[in-house]
Scaffold this active site. Sequence first.
Site, PDB file in Angstrom:
ATOM      1  N   ARG A   1     -11.072  -0.441   2.844  1.00 50.87           N
ATOM      2  CA  ARG A   1     -12.529  -0.522   2.951  1.00 50.87           C
ATOM      3  C   ARG A   1     -13.182  -0.672   1.588  1.00 50.87           C
ATOM      4  O   ARG A   1     -14.296  -1.191   1.482  1.00 50.87           O
ATOM      5  CB  ARG A   1     -13.056   0.705   3.701  1.00 50.87           C
ATOM      6  CG  ARG A   1     -12.842   2.020   2.999  1.00 50.87           C
ATOM      7  CD  ARG A   1     -12.945   3.212   3.941  1.00 50.87           C
ATOM      8  NE  ARG A   1     -11.800   3.304   4.835  1.00 50.87           N
ATOM      9  CZ  ARG A   1     -11.679   4.216   5.793  1.00 50.87           C
ATOM     10  NH1 ARG A   1     -12.625   5.127   5.976  1.00 50.87           N
ATOM     11  NH2 ARG A   1     -10.621   4.240   6.568  1.00 50.87           N
TER      12      ARG A   1
ATOM     13  N   ASP B   1       0.836  -1.203   0.000  1.00 51.94           N
ATOM     14  CA  ASP B   1       0.000   0.000   0.000  1.00 51.94           C
ATOM     15  C   ASP B   1       0.866   1.246   0.000  1.00 51.94           C
ATOM     16  O   ASP B   1       1.443   1.620   1.024  1.00 51.94           O
ATOM     17  CB  ASP B   1      -0.919  -0.003   1.232  1.00 51.94           C
ATOM     18  CG  ASP B   1      -1.830   1.210   1.278  1.00 51.94           C
ATOM     19  OD1 ASP B   1      -2.020   1.845   0.214  1.00 51.94           O
ATOM     20  OD2 ASP B   1      -2.349   1.517   2.363  1.00 51.94           O
TER      21      ASP B   1
ATOM     22  N   ASP C   1      -5.891   6.544  -0.026  1.00 53.10           N
ATOM     23  CA  ASP C   1      -5.223   5.748   1.004  1.00 53.10           C
ATOM     24  C   ASP C   1      -6.219   5.066   1.939  1.00 53.10           C
ATOM     25  O   ASP C   1      -5.829   4.313   2.812  1.00 53.10           O
ATOM     26  CB  ASP C   1      -4.257   6.623   1.810  1.00 53.10           C
ATOM     27  CG  ASP C   1      -3.285   5.801   2.643  1.00 53.10           C
ATOM     28  OD1 ASP C   1      -3.049   4.626   2.290  1.00 53.10           O
ATOM     29  OD2 ASP C   1      -2.772   6.318   3.651  1.00 53.10           O
TER      30      ASP C   1
ATOM     31  N   LYS D   1       1.530   7.979   0.771  1.00 47.34           N
ATOM     32  CA  LYS D   1       1.981   7.946   2.159  1.00 47.34           C
ATOM     33  C   LYS D   1       3.359   8.597   2.290  1.00 47.34           C
ATOM     34  O   LYS D   1       4.103   8.679   1.299  1.00 47.34           O
ATOM     35  CB  LYS D   1       2.081   6.484   2.638  1.00 47.34           C
ATOM     36  CG  LYS D   1       0.773   5.758   2.788  1.00 47.34           C
ATOM     37  CD  LYS D   1       1.021   4.328   3.234  1.00 47.34           C
ATOM     38  CE  LYS D   1      -0.277   3.577   3.428  1.00 47.34           C
ATOM     39  NZ  LYS D   1      -1.065   4.071   4.571  1.00 47.34           N
TER      40      LYS D   1
END
Length: 504
Positions: free
Chosen positions: A339, A258, A335, A265
């Site tokens: 979900r 990720d 990010d 990030k």
Amino acid sequence: MDFELKTLTLPQATDVAADALILLWPDRADADADANTDLAQWARAAVADADIEQAVGSVLLAHRLPGVQARKVALVRSGDGSPAATRKAVLAAMAALKLGSAQRLLLWAGDVSAGALAALLQATAEASYSYTHTKPKAKARTLQSVTVGVRDAAALQAALAQAQACVKGVEWAKEWANRPPNHATPTRLAEAAQQLAQGKRLQVEVLGPQEVAKLGMGAYLAVAQGSQEPLRFIVLKYQGAPKASAPVVLVGKGITFDTGGISLKPGPEMDEMKFDMGGAAAVLGTFVALAELQPALNVIGLVPCCENMPDGRAVKPGDVVTSLSGQTIEILNTDAEGRLILCDALTYAARFKPRALIDVATLTGACVIALGNLRAGLYSNRDELAQALQAAGDATLDPCWRMPLDDEYEEGLKSNFADMANIAGRPAGSVTAAKFLQKFVAPEQAWAHLDIAGVAWKSGASKGATGRPVALLLQYLLDEAARMAKESVPMPKAAAAGAKRGKR
């Protein structure tokens, strides 16, 4: 590593050939029936002379004790003998021994409970685990066999089988979560899942991008579209009960790396984002244990896997996508991708008509802020399910804590351009993430969400995966199988007749 359970008195333990002996010494040991042996007298003298402190986990080492076959002896205080105290004691003893090239370990536990035995095995495995997959010059674990000496081995055989299966599941989850993202791509993880099914009571189906697109999983596809690595949607089926029996469905978040996508990030510690498939690893590890124990219930595992990358094709903040449920989602932050893949998997799960639906995900940093690294966050729309999961976590030293799901938390998910946004504001971030997922679960469906962001891995010098919450999930499933068996026991005729009269 092989674990063997033996009925051993303390005098018999001194005659066992081993590289090391760990002697668990609970507070009640002074009244032990073996207290007159040389080894017990040495231990009692050490306690009396304050050569070893009373605190749980205090260790005293000895080398070549007269009359003891084991080369090294570690006397360790284990307090009240509870699972938590036993775990702390074993970890401390293993650290103090520095076993190195040792191959055989004897661990004398005496009157140990089933829960403490499980904690003992998990602690031994944890302390001796070493990652070597991409370290060809590193030394692999040399410890080959662990003999656990107890008062009554026959009474603990069932507990041993469960603990061994749990150790296998936890180590599988740790191993795959620890692997670098180029060694644990969605494709490789799917291949590993397919290998699990060989010779076991498991079925595995793997769906690729075309199948997922045909299903209409627009949210899942949106996350995966920025990566050159193709997504893989893993569907596992374990059948231990009749087909008509409603299954428990486990859903594991499988973001194999990720970057945050376009909402990139920060660079420092981004390497830890290989652990963002901790939920997937835990679900797959649970199936490893299920295949060993083969309990009488049906379990489905759904593992959506992909990478979240900032390619030119990647989804952008402000994009609106249509989920499998038909609900539209405005992606305000790329990010918040976990979900998005989970919501489509939760909708997919409805086709199995689950008796319980549980998703597991390294979902939010907010949960780490709320609960730290001790307990996972637990969200559920059913008190009974929440209580069962919390009890399973407490029993296995894999604890969780129930968090709120008030309807008012949904307010932050409102969008002017879609049915909902994928994030709310900073306050209660783990709660609003859970509220987002709840929108994809039918109100009549018993559902729970475990946010494991704080417990799935450790940072710093001991960086690595923990394998949590395999132990919690396995215990819950075994408890559920026991509940199902109890429900299916026919009522005695006299009681049935009385119940029938009572309905009139």
